[in-house]
Design a protein around this motif. Sequence first.
Motif, PDB file in Angstrom:
ATOM      1  N   TYR A  47       0.860  -1.175   0.000  1.00 39.51           N
ATOM      2  CA  TYR A  47       0.000   0.000   0.000  1.00 39.51           C
ATOM      3  C   TYR A  47       0.896   1.225   0.000  1.00 39.51           C
ATOM      4  O   TYR A  47       1.847   1.296   0.767  1.00 39.51           O
TER       5      TYR A  47
ATOM      6  N   LEU B  38       1.145   5.642  -0.427  1.00 42.63           N
ATOM      7  CA  LEU B  38       0.415   6.877  -0.227  1.00 42.63           C
ATOM      8  C   LEU B  38       1.288   8.068  -0.597  1.00 42.63           C
ATOM      9  O   LEU B  38       2.507   8.002  -0.518  1.00 42.63           O
TER      10      LEU B  38
ATOM     11  N   TYR C 249       1.622  12.227   0.390  1.00 35.14           N
ATOM     12  CA  TYR C 249       1.222  13.302   1.272  1.00 35.14           C
ATOM     13  C   TYR C 249       1.787  14.604   0.738  1.00 35.14           C
ATOM     14  O   TYR C 249       2.858  14.640   0.133  1.00 35.14           O
TER      15      TYR C 249
ATOM     16  N   LYS D 139       2.702  18.667   1.833  1.00 30.26           N
ATOM     17  CA  LYS D 139       2.967  19.473   3.019  1.00 30.26           C
ATOM     18  C   LYS D 139       3.299  20.909   2.624  1.00 30.26           C
ATOM     19  O   LYS D 139       4.261  21.162   1.895  1.00 30.26           O
TER      20      LYS D 139
ATOM     21  N   GLY E 223       1.024  20.597   9.011  1.00 30.20           N
ATOM     22  CA  GLY E 223       1.310  19.182   8.978  1.00 30.20           C
ATOM     23  C   GLY E 223       1.046  18.597   7.607  1.00 30.20           C
ATOM     24  O   GLY E 223       0.286  19.158   6.821  1.00 30.20           O
ATOM     25  N   PRO E 224       1.681  17.466   7.287  1.00 29.60           N
ATOM     26  CA  PRO E 224       1.392  16.802   6.007  1.00 29.60           C
ATOM     27  C   PRO E 224      -0.076  16.397   5.931  1.00 29.60           C
ATOM     28  O   PRO E 224      -0.683  16.049   6.950  1.00 29.60           O
TER      29      PRO E 224
ATOM     30  N   PHE F 157      -2.930  13.977   3.675  1.00 28.04           N
ATOM     31  CA  PHE F 157      -3.091  12.855   2.746  1.00 28.04           C
ATOM     32  C   PHE F 157      -3.588  13.353   1.399  1.00 28.04           C
ATOM     33  O   PHE F 157      -4.504  14.176   1.315  1.00 28.04           O
TER      34      PHE F 157
ATOM     35  N   PHE G 133       5.534  13.944  -0.038  1.00 24.70           N
ATOM     36  CA  PHE G 133       6.152  12.761   0.548  1.00 24.70           C
ATOM     37  C   PHE G 133       5.471  11.507   0.013  1.00 24.70           C
ATOM     38  O   PHE G 133       4.242  11.406   0.008  1.00 24.70           O
TER      39      PHE G 133
ATOM     40  N   TYR H  75       0.606  -4.871   5.098  1.00 23.59           N
ATOM     41  CA  TYR H  75      -0.239  -5.470   6.117  1.00 23.59           C
ATOM     42  C   TYR H  75       0.577  -6.459   6.935  1.00 23.59           C
ATOM     43  O   TYR H  75       1.232  -7.342   6.399  1.00 23.59           O
TER      44      TYR H  75
ATOM     45  N   GLY I 227       1.936  -2.001  10.778  1.00 25.38           N
ATOM     46  CA  GLY I 227       1.383  -1.254   9.657  1.00 25.38           C
ATOM     47  C   GLY I 227       1.887   0.165   9.576  1.00 25.38           C
ATOM     48  O   GLY I 227       1.249   1.025   8.949  1.00 25.38           O
ATOM     49  N   ASN I 228       3.021   0.450  10.204  1.00 23.49           N
ATOM     50  CA  ASN I 228       3.552   1.809  10.191  1.00 23.49           C
ATOM     51  C   ASN I 228       3.954   2.234   8.790  1.00 23.49           C
ATOM     52  O   ASN I 228       4.455   1.435   8.004  1.00 23.49           O
ATOM     53  N   LEU I 229       3.752   3.515   8.508  1.00 24.64           N
ATOM     54  CA  LEU I 229       4.159   4.063   7.221  1.00 24.64           C
ATOM     55  C   LEU I 229       5.654   4.368   7.225  1.00 24.64           C
ATOM     56  O   LEU I 229       6.188   4.882   8.215  1.00 24.64           O
TER      57      LEU I 229
ATOM     58  N   PHE J  62       8.283   6.679   5.223  1.00 22.52           N
ATOM     59  CA  PHE J  62       8.251   7.855   4.359  1.00 22.52           C
ATOM     60  C   PHE J  62       9.562   8.042   3.617  1.00 22.52           C
ATOM     61  O   PHE J  62      10.640   7.727   4.123  1.00 22.52           O
ATOM     62  N   GLY J  63       9.452   8.598   2.409  1.00 24.52           N
ATOM     63  CA  GLY J  63      10.624   9.084   1.701  1.00 24.52           C
ATOM     64  C   GLY J  63      11.010  10.447   2.251  1.00 24.52           C
ATOM     65  O   GLY J  63      10.354  10.993   3.138  1.00 24.52           O
ATOM     66  N   LYS J  64      12.091  11.017   1.680  1.00 25.45           N
ATOM     67  CA  LYS J  64      12.595  12.287   2.190  1.00 25.45           C
ATOM     68  C   LYS J  64      11.858  13.493   1.630  1.00 25.45           C
ATOM     69  O   LYS J  64      12.067  14.608   2.095  1.00 25.45           O
TER      70      LYS J  64
END
Lengths: 114, 112
Positions: free
Chosen positions: A32, A34, A36, A38, A43-44, A46, A89, A95, A100-102, A104-106
């Motif tokens: 999965y 996503l 984001y 910002k 805050g970022p 979705f 981002f 899963y 299930g933590n995201l 992130f890229g930089k």
Amino acid sequence: DQQVKQNSPSLSVQEGRISILNCDYTNSMFDYFLWYKKYPAEGPTFLISISSIKDKNEDGRFTVFLNKSAKHLSLHIVPSQPGDSAVYFCAATYYGGSQGNLIFGKGTKLSVKP
Amino acid sequence: DAGITQSPRHKVTETGTPVTLRCHQTENHRYMYWYRQDPGHGLRLIHYSYGVKDTDKGEVSDGYSVSRSKTEDFLLTLESATSSQTSVYFCAIKRTENYGYTFGSGTRLTVV
């Protein structure tokens, strides 16, 4: 080691043209993804997501493409508007992995010039 | 939006002092997170919580501790602040419907 990579720190595009933001990942377990957005001092938020069972998801001017064999996804913004200027981002998860933590890229800073 | 607030919004503190940042949510979400954002590093996970009194470390947890005694509050503590902890800190909650997170507005912390 980075599992989610956004290799372009910045991108400049003319208003009305297409913006293409890229993201690569290394973990084949990710299912999965996503994006984001910002703005400064906020805050970022979705923007759009895609499941690994799909190769494309569209929401208005925003489309995300997923190429699983290349472990690559991209966000297309058409047409680009000055209000799209922000840091974008890419994030990924799977899963059953790490609660299930995201991951992130930089980020890529998009500047849309009028 | 999701009823997530961070306090304070800005803070300047001296090296060696303890600092606590607060994240408050009003929607009863199970998962809460603390991230820091730094130029060139993006968003990095400090700690997260998956329930009351249930917390775990992220990738940059050294120098930080967290507590969650109530569902709605997730506290981040810098026991002895250092200049390397100057950053913007974001709290987030996880929405179960789409894996997505909702972020707070951030706390800008400066350690002098």
